[in-house]
Scaffold this motif. Structure first.
Motif, PDB file in Angstrom:
ATOM      1  N   ILE A 163     -40.501  35.782 -13.490  1.00 62.99           N
ATOM      2  CA  ILE A 163     -41.583  36.757 -13.493  1.00 62.99           C
ATOM      3  C   ILE A 163     -41.065  38.129 -13.922  1.00 62.99           C
ATOM      4  CG2 ILE A 163     -43.172  38.036 -12.001  1.00 62.99           C
ATOM      5  CD1 ILE A 163     -43.551  35.397 -10.428  1.00 62.99           C
ATOM      6  N   TYR A 222     -40.626  38.114 -17.672  1.00 62.47           N
ATOM      7  CA  TYR A 222     -41.963  38.131 -18.288  1.00 62.47           C
ATOM      8  C   TYR A 222     -42.518  39.561 -18.307  1.00 62.47           C
ATOM      9  CZ  TYR A 222     -47.038  36.959 -18.424  1.00 62.47           C
ATOM     10  OH  TYR A 222     -48.379  36.879 -18.712  1.00 62.47           O
ATOM     11  N   ARG A 223     -42.367  40.265 -17.191  1.00 65.60           N
ATOM     12  CA  ARG A 223     -42.847  41.646 -17.109  1.00 65.60           C
ATOM     13  C   ARG A 223     -42.025  42.574 -17.992  1.00 65.60           C
ATOM     14  NH1 ARG A 223     -43.548  42.102 -10.483  1.00 65.60           N
ATOM     15  NH2 ARG A 223     -45.395  40.743 -10.295  1.00 65.60           N
ATOM     16  N   SER A 266     -50.857  34.296 -17.275  1.00 66.70           N
ATOM     17  CA  SER A 266     -50.603  34.924 -15.987  1.00 66.70           C
ATOM     18  C   SER A 266     -49.257  34.461 -15.459  1.00 66.70           C
ATOM     19  CB  SER A 266     -51.700  34.576 -14.976  1.00 66.70           C
ATOM     20  OG  SER A 266     -51.590  33.223 -14.553  1.00 66.70           O
ATOM     21  N   GLU A 267     -48.751  35.174 -14.467  1.00 63.76           N
ATOM     22  CA  GLU A 267     -47.463  34.824 -13.882  1.00 63.76           C
ATOM     23  C   GLU A 267     -47.517  33.458 -13.203  1.00 63.76           C
ATOM     24  OE1 GLU A 267     -46.705  38.148 -11.371  1.00 63.76           O
ATOM     25  OE2 GLU A 267     -46.430  39.546 -13.059  1.00 63.76           O
TER      26      GLU A 267
END
Length: 294
Positions: A72, A75-76, A111-112
């Motif tokens: 995550i 990804y961010r 989405s995560e």
């Protein structure tokens, strides 16, 4: 032996001998990106992470919480919104054994939570019935190749997409390239649901022949949409795009020193190369071909 490196690495950090760490698909993409070819930015969840995940008897996969947090965070950090999540097994995309369409890809992940579930789904696909049937009894764990990495890349909002073969896979004529394409995303084409347009070009990019299909719809990131009647018979690629694809195809052939089966998408930023694998003919000499990548 798998190198002592992170569970997550950037595509641009892939090295020549990284098959056992990142799988064949990610290895090829990483080497293409390092050569300056247009590959979407992304990161790889390595086979080390796969080996730390728990595979239950029920077939479910459990990712360690620390790994979920790192996925995550990556990804961010990349600023991703919509991503493509693709399996990258250590035994695929090799000469004589492509495993084409066997392992899972999840497109338009937004989405995560979807991302984590897509990673788990890619892991499960290593042991799906289709993969077992294709392997035909080959013991992957026994030969040290039963591992899965996962690629996370920015999703291309494709205006057109398809597959480029740097020789005719039927006649094996190397002086001609075949390009099969559709409007929108390539999934309906590569899954066999539509036939798409077929372009035959020489190695200078000159069009030799084309067969245009009746393209009634296209798949977009927002879903499938109908095409207006005046676009259905139009070519999905321009002469300029065909020429550029031929040049990229020759460059990829040079990197991997063999004819290639290349997936591409064309979005607002131009051509993006999604995958490259050797064109496979038969299944013999598999052990020799795998040895080359160790």
């Amino acid at each position: 032996m798998v190198a002592e490196r992170s569970d997550l690495i950037d595509l641009l950090d892939v090295r020549e001998g990284d098959l056992a760490l990142v799988g064949a698909k990610a290895l090829h993409l990483g080497l293409m990106a390092k050569a300056g070819l247009p590959v979407s930015k992304g990161f790889i969840i390595t086979t080390s992470a796969y080996q730390r995940s728990v595979r239950h008897r029920s077939g479910t996969i459990e990712l360690p919480q620390s790994l979920e947090a790192r996925i995550i965070a990556a990804y961010r950090e990349k600023g991703f919104q919509h991503v493509a999540v693709r399996s990258s097994a250590t035994l695929e995309d090799l000469s004589q054994a492509s495993f084409a369409g066997i392992y899972l890809s999840c497109l338009n992940v937004a989405s995560e939570e979807e991302l984590l579930r897509a990673v788990e789904a890619c892991y499960r696909s290593l042991w799906a019935p289709a993969a077992d049937s294709y392997r035909n009894g080959l013991s992957l764990e026994g030969c040290g190749l039963g591992r899965m990495a996962v690629i996370v890349q920015a999703m291309v909002d494709a205006e057109a997409a398809g597959v480029l073969y740097t020789l005719d896979p039927v006649t094996l004529r190397s002086e001609e390239f075949l390009i099969n394409s559709v409007f929108g995303l390539a999934e309906p084409l590569v899954s066999g649901r539509v036939s798409g347009d077929l372009f035959r070009v020489d190695r200078t990019g000159r069009l030799i022949d084309e067969k245009l299909s009746d393209k009634r719809s296209m798949l977009t990131m927002r879903g499938e949409v109908s095409l207006p009647k005046d676009r259905r018979g139009q070519p999905s690629l321009t002469p300029e795009q065909l020429g550029a694809l031929v040049e990229y195809g020759k460059a990829i052939e040079s990197i991997f020193e063999s004819p290639q089966d290349i997936e591409f998408a064309i979005g607002p930023d131009g051509i993006a190369l999604l995958q490259a694998r050797p064109i496979t003919i038969g299944r013999e000499s598999l052990d020799v071909k795998v040895e080359r990548y160790r």
